[in-house]
Design an enzyme around this catalytic site. Sequence first.
Site, PDB file in Angstrom:
ATOM      1  N   ASP A  38       3.781   0.504  -2.133  1.00 57.43           N
ATOM      2  CA  ASP A  38       3.325  -0.057  -0.738  1.00 57.43           C
ATOM      3  C   ASP A  38       3.856  -1.454  -0.435  1.00 57.43           C
ATOM      4  O   ASP A  38       4.788  -2.027  -1.755  1.00 57.43           O
ATOM      5  CB  ASP A  38       1.830  -0.332  -0.809  1.00 57.43           C
ATOM      6  CG  ASP A  38       1.232  -0.392   1.122  1.00 57.43           C
ATOM      7  OD1 ASP A  38       1.227  -0.705   1.673  1.00 57.43           O
ATOM      8  OD2 ASP A  38      -0.467   0.047   0.827  1.00 57.43           O
TER       9      ASP A  38
HETATM   10  C1  BGC Z   1       0.460  -0.789   5.071  1.00 59.84           C
HETATM   11  C2  BGC Z   1       1.289   1.071   4.744  1.00 59.84           C
HETATM   12  C3  BGC Z   1       2.170   0.308   5.853  1.00 59.84           C
HETATM   13  C4  BGC Z   1       2.677  -0.599   4.881  1.00 59.84           C
HETATM   14  C5  BGC Z   1       4.128  -0.633   5.867  1.00 59.84           C
HETATM   15  C6  BGC Z   1       1.292  -2.475   4.357  1.00 59.84           C
HETATM   16  O1  BGC Z   1       0.853  -2.872   4.606  1.00 59.84           O
HETATM   17  O2  BGC Z   1      -0.763  -0.175   3.288  1.00 59.84           O
HETATM   18  O3  BGC Z   1       0.761   1.752   4.927  1.00 59.84           O
HETATM   19  O4  BGC Z   1       3.620   1.593   6.056  1.00 59.84           O
HETATM   20  O5  BGC Z   1       2.728  -1.633   4.911  1.00 59.84           O
HETATM   21  O6  BGC Z   1       3.936  -1.511   7.343  1.00 59.84           O
END
Ligand code: BGC
Length: 764
Positions: free
Chosen positions: A283
């Site tokens: 993530d």
């Molecule tokens: C989120 C993810 C997301 C990623 C990219 C993170 O803050 O938890 O679900 O895909 O950002 O935007």
Amino acid sequence: MKYAGTLVAATAISLISVCAAEGYTNESEVPYYGRSPAVYPSPVGNGTTSPTWEEAYRRAHSVVAQMTIEEKANVTRGVEGPCVGNSGAVPRLSIPSLCFADAPNGLRGQEFVSGFPAGIHVAATWDRALMYRYGHALGSEYDGRGVNVALGPVAGPLGRVARGGRNWEGLGADPYLAGGGMVEITRGIQDTGVIASAKHWLLNEEEWRRNPGSMGESLSSNVDDRTLHELYAFPFMDSLRAGVGSIMCSYQRANHSYACQNSKLLNGILKTELGFEGFVVSDWDAQHTGVASANAGLDIVMPDGGFWGANLTMAVQNGSVGTERLDDMVTRILATWYVTGQYEKYPSPAIYSASELHAVVDVQADHADLIREIGSAGTVLVKNVNGALPFTNATRFVSVYGYDAPVSASPWTNPSRYMGGYEVNFGWETYNGTLITGGGSGGSTPPYVVSPFQALQERVSRQRRTLRWDFFSEAPTPAYVNNDACVVLINAYASEAFDRTSLTDRFSDNLVNNVAKNCTNTIVVLHSAGIRTVDAWIDHPNVTAVLFAGLPGQESGHSLVDVLYGDVSPSGRLPYTVAKNESDYGSLLNSTVSFDAFPEVNFTEGLYIDYRAFDRQRIEPRFEFGFGLSYTTFQYSDLRIEATGNSTSPFVNPNVAIVQGGHPELWDTLIHVTCSITNTGHRSAPEVAQLYVHIPSGPVRQLRGFERVPLEPGETKQVLFPLTRRDLSVWDVVAQQWRLQTANYTVSVGASSRDLKLHGVFEI
Ligand code: BGC
């Protein structure tokens, strides 16, 4: 090993039941509760799952063999680029930078793309075919804009905490329902050639302190091994089985070890037990160490936080990370790229910022029709008295109330991931304007929004009737005397980055009561990013109908009006439990708010979340999991249970190799349950038939089958529920395997988790 039997699990908290059932005397002996055992080395992917994977691995190996160590390190990290994530390229070998993009309900931050219903809304349809079409339509938009990796679908959070900020991105608070969605959406996306990234692996059940910060480390989700498998990993197994190419590891610690450097979760469960062939992506900014995350099984980091790149090269050169591990990271990424066919022909990313002038690549196609269909299919009717709905020719004059009826003053503003798609309102309980998606990275960017008010106007103008409205008053002036119905539209907002502070809000509750005071036919429409309690007004005699209209996406108003006017009979079912009082959720109402340097969240309830908890504690919900009304009536009959003849030995054959998704025999169908359903009313409508099983030593009932069956008036259809070995097994923490117990299993089929109409027993 002996089992203490059903009653132990039914009457005690799961952890204790695990102790008792497995012969442990106290909690600290139960494997893995709060501890994350070391699992090394990281399994090397080899493509044994299928000939297609094998071929993809062969190609990947031959390219990786030609790469320098620097080139390899470059492929495993984020670089600057047009997308929310971009991997490093190797132009010399024609390896492009891969584009990673959100959101699970539409390509966020872009023009000429669709705003689909959110995951929770799709789950509320309980329709596998719609779930597949949803994934496919989403995938085709990603593909059309040159996105290599779509960051979804979501099965974590599952919905442990009623006020969790991101529950709406996922597929409901039951692992089997969510798993059904994960299969179809994963297949749908990947059938278009896009790599799906199932997220967030694992136990990211709340937003509060999901990341480390000035207060200390992130929270640690501490869960026992059985619960981890039977609840939280379960829906991911389905996505893996469906061939998902990527898994995103989550932000928080899991049993004290950060999820993106957790060797038990990545090397152990994902890559060994579940035979994952693809790659693990972090993530965003979830990587907290270089060497440890590499050795624990992380394959690519997003974005580049400085731990890898030149540092990974150095770690390989000094032996802290083996060459084999680096090769495996790159091989997994390239094999996934080959397996989806992206190497053959794939458009370059057409992802732009709002200030860029660019050639328009419109990928919306006819997806608006599907969005409208899912919008109404996921709308749940929970109250309908005095023939309030559907509207008829006699409905000549409708009044509309509430801030959720029109569109908001301005649509989404900032395409950056931090602002989310539609809009982020930190700390808000409601959204000012009709709510079609939630906030944060999971928000979509609709090309337009058909508000409920607009769609009602269209309908009323076509029929030459009358409409009146008041969007803003908390206590609107008394209803018009000629009025036939008052529609009140309210919402409940949620977003990534914070958990909700309430499942209700005073303004909206007052509004409903104030309208109902003066209008004998008050119909409440609730757009909500998850659970919303309704006891402030549900029993008001003038509240004649209530619709949980979810987060329906850009065609919101049309989807709603289709149901209000009876063009579509409602068939949505709640994918979570709506309690009478917020306090009925007990310790699962709120996230665990701690200011400690090492905050702990103990999942001591084990398997007992949502309806499993209400059933165990004998708390009557307002509306149970799986509940929803129809404009017609159904009759259930003729339950039959047949063994398929497949092996029912306690454990799978150890000589059969693991493939992606786990041991192949876990997916063998052992039992066929069938029943007949008849539409006994006068309208054509689908019924959502649900099957629940009591698995000995588990909750009193667990969803293990669902089918949405369209039926004409008078028509009867037979429904088949196949029960697999996995569906009937428990995770044996000692054997470290799924185990089929030799016992009697009770099975019930019905219209919700409490409206069970047919019962049977089978023996294994
Ligand atoms: C989120 C993810 C997301 C990623 C990219 C993170 O803050 O938890 O679900 O895909 O950002 O935007």
